[in-house]
Design an enzyme around this catalytic site. Sequence first.
Site, PDB file in Angstrom:
ATOM      1  N   SER A 119       2.555  -1.473  -3.133  1.00 55.06           N
ATOM      2  CA  SER A 119       2.129  -3.303  -2.749  1.00 55.06           C
ATOM      3  C   SER A 119       0.717  -3.200  -2.619  1.00 55.06           C
ATOM      4  O   SER A 119      -0.085  -4.786  -2.706  1.00 55.06           O
ATOM      5  CB  SER A 119       2.533  -4.384  -2.169  1.00 55.06           C
ATOM      6  N   HIS A 140       3.826  -1.222 -10.094  1.00 56.90           N
ATOM      7  CA  HIS A 140       4.554  -2.997  -8.706  1.00 56.90           C
ATOM      8  C   HIS A 140       5.232  -3.818  -9.147  1.00 56.90           C
ATOM      9  O   HIS A 140       5.261  -4.424  -9.728  1.00 56.90           O
ATOM     10  CB  HIS A 140       2.318  -3.450  -7.988  1.00 56.90           C
ATOM     11  N   GLU A 152       3.453  -5.359 -11.704  1.00 55.84           N
ATOM     12  CA  GLU A 152       1.650  -5.222 -12.232  1.00 55.84           C
ATOM     13  C   GLU A 152       1.580  -3.730 -12.714  1.00 55.84           C
ATOM     14  O   GLU A 152       2.440  -2.522 -11.983  1.00 55.84           O
ATOM     15  CB  GLU A 152       1.304  -5.937 -10.456  1.00 55.84           C
ATOM     16  N   ASN A 190       0.349 -10.101  -4.338  1.00 53.81           N
ATOM     17  CA  ASN A 190      -0.276  -9.633  -2.689  1.00 53.81           C
ATOM     18  C   ASN A 190      -1.415 -10.884  -2.338  1.00 53.81           C
ATOM     19  O   ASN A 190      -1.749 -10.678  -1.217  1.00 53.81           O
ATOM     20  CB  ASN A 190       0.145  -7.683  -2.720  1.00 53.81           C
TER      21      ASN A 190
END
Length: 285
Positions: A119, A140, A152, A190
């Site tokens: 992440s 991800h 992602e 994130n």
Amino acid sequence: MKVQTVGVIGSGTMGAGIAQVISQNGFSVLLYDINEEMVQRSLSRIHSQIDKLFEKGKLTESESQGIKIRLRTTVQLADLQVCQIVIEAAPEKMEVKRNIFQELDPYCSKETILATNTSSFSITEIAGFTNQPERVAGLHFFNPATLMPLVEVISGLRTSEATMESLANFARSINKSPVTCKDTPGFIVNRIARPYYNEALRIMGDQMASAAQIDRIMTKAGKFRMGPFELQDMIGVDINFSTTESLHQGFFGDARFRPHYYQQRMVQSGQLGRKSGGGYYEYDK
């Protein structure tokens, strides 16, 4: 590249969820972890989830049996040589990932795509642990992987266009919505999420509102499905803290991403969220 079998490394929450969703979409899956007890516990948990979907009428008996049959386990990394894609979902420790990719690299063919579910770590750095960084990329998923639609797909500095295209196509084939991005700290989601968690922690630290009050405000007024503290408990307070630390380091100490000391204290006390039976809230183990 025709994908038939996908390897998943790591049988924790994310690894199990990724393995389940891939198997549910018709691919054979080989789930790896370091010992038999861990993979069997994870397999049992996945079977239980499949049984619940069957009981709710969301799967036929034939479909549920097919998902279980397609999902196998192993404790030998060498067994993953049959896979066209291998997704690493091990704990967020660079040393762990280094060992996995260095050991895995010689077993896999030159066509095998090696993906990491990290992440926050650098895809470029992880790709450097292999002899063919052009076939390494980030893939991800978000927790819970069986339900969250976004994935992602992240390119390192040396990731090939073919690798990116194959992974994006694979994500679509398991009914996910891929978004491609470059290898920057925290990628997209994130990076956006860090200020959300950090500011909530600061508000609590300043005693302006409790964790429960902040969560209630964000769900009632903001219409978020979960507040920042409920989300931390679901993700894992330790994982969330580690991700924030990684972004702070990745942006060379940028104050926007500086972790809050209280989150560190939560980790130090073992209050890691749902998985430990308690975090900002208490849970049945």
